[in-house]
Design a protein around this motif. Sequence first.
Motif, mmCIF file in Angstrom:
data_model
loop_
_atom_site.group_PDB
_atom_site.id
_atom_site.type_symbol
_atom_site.label_atom_id
_atom_site.label_comp_id
_atom_site.label_asym_id
_atom_site.label_seq_id
_atom_site.Cartn_x
_atom_site.Cartn_y
_atom_site.Cartn_z
ATOM 1 N N PHE A 12 117.957 47.343 35.639
ATOM 2 C CA PHE A 12 117.412 48.080 34.491
ATOM 3 C C PHE A 12 118.505 48.335 33.469
ATOM 4 O O PHE A 12 119.651 48.619 33.827
ATOM 5 C CB PHE A 12 116.821 49.433 34.926
ATOM 6 N N PHE A 13 118.126 48.255 32.197
ATOM 7 C CA PHE A 13 119.022 48.567 31.091
ATOM 8 C C PHE A 13 118.165 49.112 29.965
ATOM 9 O O PHE A 13 117.223 48.453 29.534
ATOM 10 C CB PHE A 13 119.739 47.287 30.637
ATOM 11 N N GLY A 14 118.429 50.343 29.535
ATOM 12 C CA GLY A 14 117.641 50.906 28.443
ATOM 13 C C GLY A 14 118.020 52.344 28.147
ATOM 14 O O GLY A 14 118.755 52.976 28.904
ATOM 15 N N ALA A 20 115.008 54.796 33.825
ATOM 16 C CA ALA A 20 116.082 54.377 34.731
ATOM 17 C C ALA A 20 115.833 54.925 36.138
ATOM 18 O O ALA A 20 115.904 54.187 37.119
ATOM 19 C CB ALA A 20 117.438 54.847 34.203
ATOM 20 N N TYR A 21 115.506 56.218 36.219
ATOM 21 C CA TYR A 21 115.262 56.823 37.532
ATOM 22 C C TYR A 21 113.989 56.277 38.183
ATOM 23 O O TYR A 21 113.932 56.125 39.402
ATOM 24 C CB TYR A 21 115.237 58.351 37.440
ATOM 25 N N GLN A 22 112.986 55.946 37.371
ATOM 26 C CA GLN A 22 111.755 55.355 37.918
ATOM 27 C C GLN A 22 112.035 53.982 38.515
ATOM 28 O O GLN A 22 111.540 53.657 39.595
ATOM 29 C CB GLN A 22 110.688 55.226 36.832
ATOM 30 N N GLU A 23 112.830 53.175 37.805
ATOM 31 C CA GLU A 23 113.166 51.846 38.312
ATOM 32 C C GLU A 23 114.010 51.940 39.576
ATOM 33 O O GLU A 23 113.834 51.169 40.506
ATOM 34 C CB GLU A 23 113.891 51.016 37.243
ATOM 35 N N GLN A 24 114.917 52.915 39.606
ATOM 36 C CA GLN A 24 115.727 53.129 40.805
ATOM 37 C C GLN A 24 114.821 53.476 41.987
ATOM 38 O O GLN A 24 114.979 52.920 43.074
ATOM 39 C CB GLN A 24 116.746 54.247 40.572
ATOM 40 N N ALA A 25 113.872 54.367 41.774
ATOM 41 C CA ALA A 25 112.950 54.783 42.839
ATOM 42 C C ALA A 25 112.071 53.614 43.284
ATOM 43 O O ALA A 25 111.824 53.432 44.481
ATOM 44 C CB ALA A 25 112.084 55.946 42.361
ATOM 45 N N ARG A 26 111.625 52.807 42.334
ATOM 46 C CA ARG A 26 110.788 51.645 42.656
ATOM 47 C C ARG A 26 111.577 50.658 43.518
ATOM 48 O O ARG A 26 111.070 50.146 44.517
ATOM 49 C CB ARG A 26 110.331 50.974 41.353
ATOM 50 N N TYR A 34 119.545 49.014 50.507
ATOM 51 C CA TYR A 34 120.576 48.725 49.499
ATOM 52 C C TYR A 34 120.969 49.977 48.719
ATOM 53 O O TYR A 34 120.114 50.807 48.412
ATOM 54 C CB TYR A 34 120.082 47.672 48.501
ATOM 55 N N ASN A 35 122.244 50.074 48.389
ATOM 56 C CA ASN A 35 122.709 51.162 47.536
ATOM 57 C C ASN A 35 122.308 50.888 46.092
ATOM 58 O O ASN A 35 122.249 49.740 45.668
ATOM 59 C CB ASN A 35 124.241 51.282 47.597
ATOM 60 N N THR A 36 122.052 51.977 45.352
ATOM 61 C CA THR A 36 121.753 51.856 43.924
ATOM 62 C C THR A 36 122.726 52.733 43.148
ATOM 63 O O THR A 36 123.194 53.755 43.661
ATOM 64 C CB THR A 36 120.306 52.289 43.592
ATOM 65 N N TYR A 37 123.005 52.325 41.929
ATOM 66 C CA TYR A 37 123.972 53.036 41.087
ATOM 67 C C TYR A 37 123.413 53.146 39.681
ATOM 68 O O TYR A 37 123.003 52.142 39.096
ATOM 69 C CB TYR A 37 125.299 52.263 41.038
ATOM 70 N N ILE A 38 123.414 54.387 39.160
ATOM 71 C CA ILE A 38 122.994 54.589 37.773
ATOM 72 C C ILE A 38 124.235 54.954 36.973
ATOM 73 O O ILE A 38 125.026 55.806 37.385
ATOM 74 C CB ILE A 38 121.930 55.698 37.651
ATOM 75 N N SER A 39 124.402 54.271 35.843
ATOM 76 C CA SER A 39 125.499 54.634 34.951
ATOM 77 C C SER A 39 124.949 54.807 33.546
ATOM 78 O O SER A 39 123.882 54.282 33.219
ATOM 79 C CB SER A 39 126.593 53.566 34.975
ATOM 80 N N TYR A 40 125.673 55.559 32.739
ATOM 81 C CA TYR A 40 125.251 55.816 31.368
ATOM 82 C C TYR A 40 126.408 55.525 30.431
ATOM 83 O O TYR A 40 127.496 56.075 30.588
ATOM 84 C CB TYR A 40 124.810 57.272 31.210
ATOM 85 N N THR A 41 126.183 54.615 29.513
ATOM 86 C CA THR A 41 127.122 54.365 28.437
ATOM 87 C C THR A 41 126.288 54.445 27.171
ATOM 88 O O THR A 41 125.370 53.655 26.999
ATOM 89 C CB THR A 41 127.762 52.953 28.550
ATOM 90 N N GLN A 42 126.597 55.436 26.355
ATOM 91 C CA GLN A 42 125.782 55.707 25.184
ATOM 92 C C GLN A 42 125.459 54.423 24.436
ATOM 93 O O GLN A 42 126.372 53.642 24.193
ATOM 94 C CB GLN A 42 126.542 56.662 24.272
ATOM 95 N N ARG A 46 122.022 52.145 32.869
ATOM 96 C CA ARG A 46 121.972 50.910 33.650
ATOM 97 C C ARG A 46 121.714 51.290 35.098
ATOM 98 O O ARG A 46 122.286 52.261 35.578
ATOM 99 C CB ARG A 46 123.321 50.188 33.629
ATOM 100 N N VAL A 47 120.868 50.522 35.752
ATOM 101 C CA VAL A 47 120.674 50.687 37.194
ATOM 102 C C VAL A 47 121.138 49.382 37.832
ATOM 103 O O VAL A 47 120.632 48.310 37.505
ATOM 104 C CB VAL A 47 119.193 50.953 37.560
ATOM 105 N N LYS A 48 122.128 49.506 38.722
ATOM 106 C CA LYS A 48 122.642 48.331 39.430
ATOM 107 C C LYS A 48 122.451 48.550 40.920
ATOM 108 O O LYS A 48 122.436 49.685 41.389
ATOM 109 C CB LYS A 48 124.122 48.117 39.127
#
Length: 80
Positions: A12-14, A20-26, A34-42, A46-48
């Motif tokens: 996810f990127f947006g 972002a949190y919905q895609e992570q949960a999905r 698998y581990n998931t990681y959310i990052s924020y760059t203004q 991104r969800v990786k």
Amino acid sequence: PIVVYGYRVQIFFGPNRNDAYQEQARFKSLYPEYNTYISYTQPNYRVKIGDFRTRMEAQKMLTELRPVFPTLFIFNERIN
């Protein structure tokens, strides 16, 4: 600590935090192992996912996820 580089797949990127949190949960509901990681760059979130040792492993996951998550990218970065 030892720094290990490997690969993660971005699912996810947006700009919308809730999306972002919905895609992570999905993703977590489909692949809890698998581990998931959310990052924020203004201004974007991104969800990786994953801590893949080889690009081939990441590519295999990307191919598997393609029907469910349409915009996927592989990143080379520090992994756990």
